[in-house]
Design a protein around this motif. Structure first.
Motif, mmCIF file in Angstrom:
data_model
loop_
_atom_site.group_PDB
_atom_site.id
_atom_site.type_symbol
_atom_site.label_atom_id
_atom_site.label_comp_id
_atom_site.label_asym_id
_atom_site.label_seq_id
_atom_site.Cartn_x
_atom_site.Cartn_y
_atom_site.Cartn_z
ATOM 1 N N ALA A 86 0.810 -1.216 0.000
ATOM 2 C CA ALA A 86 0.000 0.000 0.000
ATOM 3 C C ALA A 86 0.843 1.266 0.000
ATOM 4 O O ALA A 86 0.331 2.350 -0.258
ATOM 5 N N VAL B 71 -2.151 5.101 -7.694
ATOM 6 C CA VAL B 71 -2.410 3.667 -7.822
ATOM 7 C C VAL B 71 -1.304 2.930 -7.081
ATOM 8 O O VAL B 71 -0.124 3.077 -7.400
ATOM 9 N N THR B 72 -1.711 2.136 -6.080
ATOM 10 C CA THR B 72 -0.715 1.435 -5.271
ATOM 11 C C THR B 72 -0.525 -0.002 -5.732
ATOM 12 O O THR B 72 -1.380 -0.575 -6.424
ATOM 13 N N GLU C 231 -3.313 -2.312 -4.761
ATOM 14 C CA GLU C 231 -4.437 -2.359 -5.698
ATOM 15 C C GLU C 231 -4.131 -3.260 -6.878
ATOM 16 O O GLU C 231 -4.996 -4.011 -7.337
ATOM 17 N N THR D 38 -4.469 -7.053 -6.168
ATOM 18 C CA THR D 38 -5.794 -7.582 -5.883
ATOM 19 C C THR D 38 -6.313 -8.302 -7.120
ATOM 20 O O THR D 38 -6.346 -7.707 -8.198
ATOM 21 N N TYR E 132 -8.515 -9.593 -10.058
ATOM 22 C CA TYR E 132 -9.473 -8.775 -10.785
ATOM 23 C C TYR E 132 -10.135 -9.618 -11.864
ATOM 24 O O TYR E 132 -9.503 -10.443 -12.504
ATOM 25 N N PRO F 63 -12.901 -6.305 -8.690
ATOM 26 C CA PRO F 63 -12.120 -7.209 -7.846
ATOM 27 C C PRO F 63 -12.953 -8.415 -7.403
ATOM 28 O O PRO F 63 -14.161 -8.323 -7.240
#
Length: 151
Positions: free
Chosen positions: A72, A125-126, A129, A132, A134, A139
């Motif tokens: 993050a 945008v981390t 993200e 995760t 998708y 997600p």
């Protein structure tokens, strides 16, 4: 067309793979197999990301690389900058006196605004993200309102 360099694009893929198991130690061979990228390219990317402080290297029989910071706290901008240098849409965006036409350019102010917007978007945008899972609907898990078969 604006696009990331191939190295930056691959770097984002490699970092997303590593972030999917953030506590793990990852080597270039396994990361290359998981991402479908060439091994030597992945090794080069991981070395550059380590030099930039985004990955930490671990020596030994079970050595490799691990994230230096929580997912993050790492942005796409961090990865792109580590691999390609400062994010700059045009040469004049990279600093003063980068262009010999700087004094005559009427578009520099607008281009700098665009450059700032792109940099800000990439900073927003981390890695968390990106890591995760998708699907085309968003997600995982799938949306609860998804159509159900009546079979």
């Amino acid at each position: 067309m604006l696009r990331l360099s191939r190295l930056a694009d691959y770097g984002v893929m490699v970092m997303a793979h590593i972030a999917s198991e953030p506590q793990g130690v990852h080597n270039a061979t396994d990361a290359a197999a998981a991402t479908g990228l060439p091994g030597p390219t992945v090794a080069k990317i991981m070395a550059k990301l380590s030099k930039a402080g985004l990955l930490a290297s671990q020596r030994g029989a079970h050595g490799g690389y691990r994230l230096a910071s929580p997912p993050a706290e790492v942005s796409v901008a961090d990865i792109v900058t580590a691999l390609d240098g400062p994010i700059a849409l045009t040469q004049c965006s990279s600093g003063p006196s980068a262009c010999d036409r700087e004094n005559l350019c009427v578009s520099r102010r607008g281009i700098n605004r665009v450059n700032t917007a792109i940099r800000t978007a990439l900073e927003g945008v981390t890695l968390a993200e990106l890591a995760t899972p998708y699907d085309f609907f968003g997600p995982y898990p799938p949306r609860p309102n998804a159509a159900v078969s009546n079979a």
